[in-house]
Design a protein around this motif. Structure first.
Motif, PDB file in Angstrom:
ATOM      1  N   GLN A   1      -6.330   3.082   1.474  1.00  0.00           N
ATOM      2  CA  GLN A   1      -5.454   1.931   1.734  1.00  0.00           C
ATOM      3  C   GLN A   1      -4.293   2.316   2.650  1.00  0.00           C
ATOM      4  O   GLN A   1      -3.124   2.220   2.286  1.00  0.00           O
ATOM      5  CB  GLN A   1      -4.945   1.364   0.406  1.00  0.00           C
TER       6      GLN A   1
ATOM      7  N   PHE B   1      -9.959  -1.400   4.540  1.00  0.00           N
ATOM      8  CA  PHE B   1      -8.765  -1.068   3.766  1.00  0.00           C
ATOM      9  C   PHE B   1      -9.130  -0.619   2.348  1.00  0.00           C
ATOM     10  O   PHE B   1      -8.600  -1.088   1.345  1.00  0.00           O
ATOM     11  CB  PHE B   1      -7.789  -2.243   3.707  1.00  0.00           C
TER      12      PHE B   1
ATOM     13  N   GLN C   1      -8.040  -7.434  -3.030  1.00  0.00           N
ATOM     14  CA  GLN C   1      -8.488  -6.381  -2.133  1.00  0.00           C
ATOM     15  C   GLN C   1      -9.737  -5.691  -2.679  1.00  0.00           C
ATOM     16  O   GLN C   1     -10.649  -5.319  -1.938  1.00  0.00           O
ATOM     17  CB  GLN C   1      -7.371  -5.360  -1.918  1.00  0.00           C
TER      18      GLN C   1
ATOM     19  N   SER D   1      -1.006  -7.433   7.402  1.00  0.00           N
ATOM     20  CA  SER D   1      -2.260  -7.766   8.064  1.00  0.00           C
ATOM     21  C   SER D   1      -2.023  -8.383   9.437  1.00  0.00           C
ATOM     22  O   SER D   1      -0.980  -8.994   9.698  1.00  0.00           O
ATOM     23  CB  SER D   1      -3.065  -8.738   7.208  1.00  0.00           C
TER      24      SER D   1
ATOM     25  N   GLY E   1      -2.853  -4.127  11.393  1.00  0.00           N
ATOM     26  CA  GLY E   1      -4.064  -3.469  10.943  1.00  0.00           C
ATOM     27  C   GLY E   1      -4.605  -2.420  11.888  1.00  0.00           C
ATOM     28  O   GLY E   1      -4.089  -2.200  12.982  1.00  0.00           O
TER      29      GLY E   1
ATOM     30  N   CYS F   1      -3.208   1.862   6.869  1.00  0.00           N
ATOM     31  CA  CYS F   1      -3.573   1.150   8.093  1.00  0.00           C
ATOM     32  C   CYS F   1      -4.047   2.103   9.186  1.00  0.00           C
ATOM     33  O   CYS F   1      -4.809   1.716  10.070  1.00  0.00           O
ATOM     34  CB  CYS F   1      -2.390   0.324   8.589  1.00  0.00           C
TER      35      CYS F   1
ATOM     36  N   ASN G   1       0.800  -1.234   0.000  1.00  0.00           N
ATOM     37  CA  ASN G   1       0.000   0.000   0.000  1.00  0.00           C
ATOM     38  C   ASN G   1       0.830   1.282   0.000  1.00  0.00           C
ATOM     39  O   ASN G   1       0.506   2.244  -0.692  1.00  0.00           O
ATOM     40  CB  ASN G   1      -0.981  -0.006   1.169  1.00  0.00           C
TER      41      ASN G   1
ATOM     42  N   GLU H   1     -11.542  -4.175   9.426  1.00  0.00           N
ATOM     43  CA  GLU H   1     -10.738  -3.253   8.633  1.00  0.00           C
ATOM     44  C   GLU H   1     -11.084  -3.466   7.156  1.00  0.00           C
ATOM     45  O   GLU H   1     -10.864  -4.542   6.606  1.00  0.00           O
ATOM     46  CB  GLU H   1      -9.245  -3.495   8.860  1.00  0.00           C
TER      47      GLU H   1
END
Length: 475
Positions: A279, A381, A326, A226, A249, A281, A149, A379
């Motif tokens: 994207q 994301f 994703q 993750s 996360g 965290c 990311n 989450e």
């Protein structure tokens, strides 16, 4: 502009071919087209890289701080010089719009190298306690596993302090976004970092990540990704009692107090969490407003999100989701939000703003979200905000803390003092008061299932150091 070759590894100061014949595709998520091939390493490749790092460690650990600073400065200068190449690689491998890649993604590398150089100006690797000298020494060989990311950012937050500490390392970047790491490896080769200090092996979690984590000659694992993968890494590393530093996360909350400027607070929070297509965290995706402010907040949130562009344009506010897996996850969670009764205020998968090709999801806002809903707990994301209400500040704090994660958070209030009091009650590693941004000198990391250890600045440097007490050395 030509993309770097991801079919070779950098081991022991040389570019080498992989042991196996497995290759994967690097896909531009804006076009769904293959832009490069990436080699998938195996146990033998990992063994070679770790052996090179182990052999290089004794001599590199003895280098002076001045020598390390010279190397770090040389790498940093080249990173700045090649900003456009790095930005283009990130643009192609994970879809960041060129404007974002150019001004934020690529420059995050020099940002962290420069901060570590500042830390070395004053950091003491030796201190006196009683009759003892306490030394801070490099921990040894480090396995580094980084995500897709913010690829250069996460690589730099590990490589820069590791070099500063005197460690040697093996980097496994995400196989989905490996191209910027190759440019860094080429820079490291050009500036003459001693052979074996930095090694690069591409591959997936099973073929490269797992053996790097469990390897008996690795002294530390630094992982960003993750929470699920972080748990697996901790388990694999346990038999060899190595240090494990995890940045995982988040499901961060922004508490907007009645005393705050509601329009500014909501609009700023929406824009911040949508950066990088959501994207990140540390994105504050749970927006908590007083029940009396909900109607106004919902209107501002919808208008702000609705005004954000989502396309393959170089200047778009949102680019694509970085990969197909994703993309499917975000779409599924949006649908779950609808099915569980949340109100779709903006965006959504069927939005007219969504391009036909590529993994695009526009800025999406849900209202009427309750703490028990899936989109309030998991989450996502992606570019999805959840608007929630509270009746008292005590309830807002309880909602914010009612998460297995504890990475980041935000408080908007009429005064910094009021915001600070609320921040002291939040169980998170970071809190932003009244729109304050990140600070590369401050530690980055979280509580609970968001990981352990810290990155950035002095605290990031200390992750790569062991502590030795030399008794009697100060008598």
């Amino acid at each position: 502009m030509r993309l770097p070759d991801a079919t070779r590894f950098y081991i022991g100061g040389e570019w080498v071919s992989p042991e196996g014949k497995d290759f994967g595709d690097v896909i531009n998520p804006a076009t769904e087209q293959v832009v490069a091939k990436v080699a998938y390493g195996n146990q033998n490749d990992v063994d070679k890289a770790v052996a090179a790092a182990k052999a290089a460690f004794p001599s590199f650990a003895r280098t002076s701080i001045a020598e390390r600073k010279e190397l770090l400065s040389a790498i940093n200068a080249k990173l700045i010089e090649r900003n456009e190449d790095i930005a283009f690689a990130i643009h192609q491998e994970m879809g960041a719009p060129m404007a974002l890649a150019r001004r934020a993604q690529a420059p995050s590398g020099p940002q962290h190298f420069e901060q570590i150089l500042k830390e070395l100006e004053s950091y003491s690797f030796s201190e006196k306690l009683g009759t003892t000298t306490v030394r801070h020494e490099p921990i040894g060989v480090v396995s580094m596993i980084t995500p897709w990311n913010w690829p250069m950012n996460q690589i730099a937050t590990k490589v820069a302090p590791a070099i500063a500490a005197g460690c040697t390392m093996v980097l496994k970047p995400s196989e989905l976004a490996p191209l910027d790491a190759i440019i860094l490896a080429k820079i490291i080769d050009e500036v003459g970092l001693p052979e074996g200090v930095f090694n690069l092996v591409h591959g997936d979690g099973i073929g490269v990540g797992a053996p790097l984590t469990a390897h008996k000659d690795v002294d530390m694992v630094s992982f960003t990704g993750s929470t699920r993968a972080g748990i697996a890494i901790s388990e694999a590393a346990a038999p060899t009692i190595k240090r494990v530093s995890l940045e995982l996360g988040g499901k961060s909350a922004a508490i907007i107090c009645p005393s705050a400027p509601i329009e500014k607070a909501v609009a700023s929070t929406i824009k911040d969490l949508m950066l990088n297509s959501g994207q990140s965290c540390n994105a504050r995706t749970r927006i908590l407003v007083h029940k009396d402010d909900y109607v106004k907040a919902a209107k501002v949130a919808a208008e702000t999100a609705g005004g954000m562009t989502c396309s393959a344009s170089d200047t778009a506010d949102l680019g694509p989701i970085a990969n197909n897996a994703q993309y499917r996850k975000v779409r599924d969670l949006i649908q779950i939000g609808i099915e569980e009764g949340a109100t779709l205020l903006a965006g959504g998968c069927q939005s007219a703003l969504t391009p036909e090709n590529g993994y695009f999801i526009p800025a999406t806002v849900f209202g009427g979200v309750t703490p028990d809903m899936t989109i309030a707990r998991e989450e996502i994301f992606g570019p999805v905000a959840t608007l929630m209400t509270y009746e008292s500040i005590e309830e807002a704090i309880k909602i914010a803390n009612n998460s297995e994660y504890g990475l980041s958070g935000a408080v908007w209030a009429g005064t910094t003092e009021e915001a600070g009091k609320i921040a002291s009650e939040l169980r998170t590693g970071m809190v932003h008061l009244n729109g304050a941004g990140l600070d590369s000198a401050a530690p980055f990391g979280g509580f609970k299932m968001s990981g352990n250890g810290r990155e950035w600045g002095k605290h990031g440097l200390e992750e790569f150091l062991e502590v030795k007490s030399v008794y009697g050395a100060n008598q």
